[in-house]
Design an enzyme around this catalytic site. Structure first.
Site: not given
Length: 245
Positions: A139, A152
Site C-alpha cells: 500500500s 496498518y
C-alpha cells in the site's frame, strides 16, 4: 500467460477478484483463495467461462498452516505454481492509545505472517524449476505512515521490506519479486474498520477523490507478470490523480 499457473489470495472481492479475472483473460490457469466460499464459487464460474480451470481454496490465510496448504494444493492440482499473488489483507485503523491489540494482532498475522508463510511454501518448487514470480500487494501506507494507521502502516512497511529482502535472496534462482503499492482504491477494505471515527474519516477522504478501481491495480499486477523473464518490476506505486499523500 497461456497455461501459466497462478494462485491469488484474497480473491473473494476487490483487487484479488479483479486480478484473478485479468490473469484468466490472458490465458492463465488460476487458483483462488479466501475465506468466503460462496464468493469464490461465484468467481470460479466466471473464471471457468474464460478457460482458467479454477481451483477454489477456502482458507483463513492468517493461519500459517492454511497459507502453506493452499500453495501445496495448488501445486498438487496443476503440477506446479508459477505466480503467487499475495493480496489477502485487512486494514484496521484507530489511534494507538485506543487500539484493540487483538484486532491488530490478527492484522499482523494476515498481512505479514500469512504472506510470508505462503511465499515460503512456494519457493521450493520455484527454485527447483528456476522459474517463478511472487507479487506482494502492499500500500502507499508502506511508504507514508499516517495518524491512526500505525499498525496498518507497520504491516505494509513490513511487506515492502520483506519483498526487497526476498528479491535479493532469490534473484539468482530466476525468481522475480514485485511489490504493488496502491493508494486509495474503491473496495471493501474500509468496511472492516472497527473504530467508528477512523472509518468515517477515511471514507470522507475517499469521497473527495476519484478513487482507483480494483481493475487498475490488477492491470499493474498483470504488467509485472507479463514482462520478459529478464525484466523484474521491483515496485509499482500508484495513486489516484486526486490523492496528495
Amino acid at each position: 500467460m497461456k497455461d501459466r499457473i497462478a494462485l491469488v489470495t484474497g480473491a473473494s472481492s476487490g483487487i484479488g477478484e479483479a486480478t484473478a479475472l485479468a490473469l484468466a483473460e490472458q490465458g492463465a490457469k488460476v487458483a483462488i483463495a479466501a475465506r468466503r466460499k460462496d464468493r469464490l464459487e461465484q468467481l470460479a464460474t466466471r473464471l471457468a467461462e474464460l478457460g482458467a480451470e479454477p481451483k477454489v481454496l477456502v482458507a483463513d490465510l492468517a493461519r500459517e498452516a492454511e497459507a502453506q496448504r493452499i500453495v501445496k494444493e495448488t501445486e498438487a492440482h496443476y503440477g506446479r505454481l508459477d505466480i503467487l499473488v499475495n493480496n489477502a489483507g485487512v486494514m484496521y485503523l484507530e489511534p494507538v492509545i485506543e487500539a484493540d491489540l487483538g484486532r491488530w494482532r490478527s492484522m499482523l498475522e494476515l498481512n505479514v505472517l500469512g504472506l510470508i508463510a505462503a511465499t515460503q511454501a512456494a519457493l521450493s518448487g520455484m527454485r527447483a524449476r528456476r522459474d517463478g514470480h511472487i507479487v506482494n500487494v502492499s500500500s502507499v501506507a508502506g511508504r507514508i505512515a499516517n495518524p491512526n494507521a500505525a499498525a496498518y502502516a507497520a504491516t505494509k512497511f513490513g511487506v515492502v521490506g520483506f519483498s526487497e529482502s526476498l528479491r535479493r535472496e532469490v534473484y539468482q534462482d530466476n525468481i522475480r519479486v514485485s511489490v504493488i503499492e496502491p493508494g486509495m482504491v474503491d473496495t471493501e477494505l474500509r468496511e472492516h474498520i472497527g473504530h467508528e471515527a477512523s472509518r468515517h474519516a477515511v471514507n470522507a477522504r475517499a469521497g473527495e477523490m476519484r478513487q482507483l478501481r480494483a481493475e487498475d491495480v490488477a492491470d499493474a499486477i498483470l504488467f509485472c507478470v507479463t514482462r520478459p523473464d529478464y525484466v523484474c518490476i521491483n515496485e509499482v506505486l500508484l495513486r489516484p490523480t486526486d490523492q496528495e499523500r
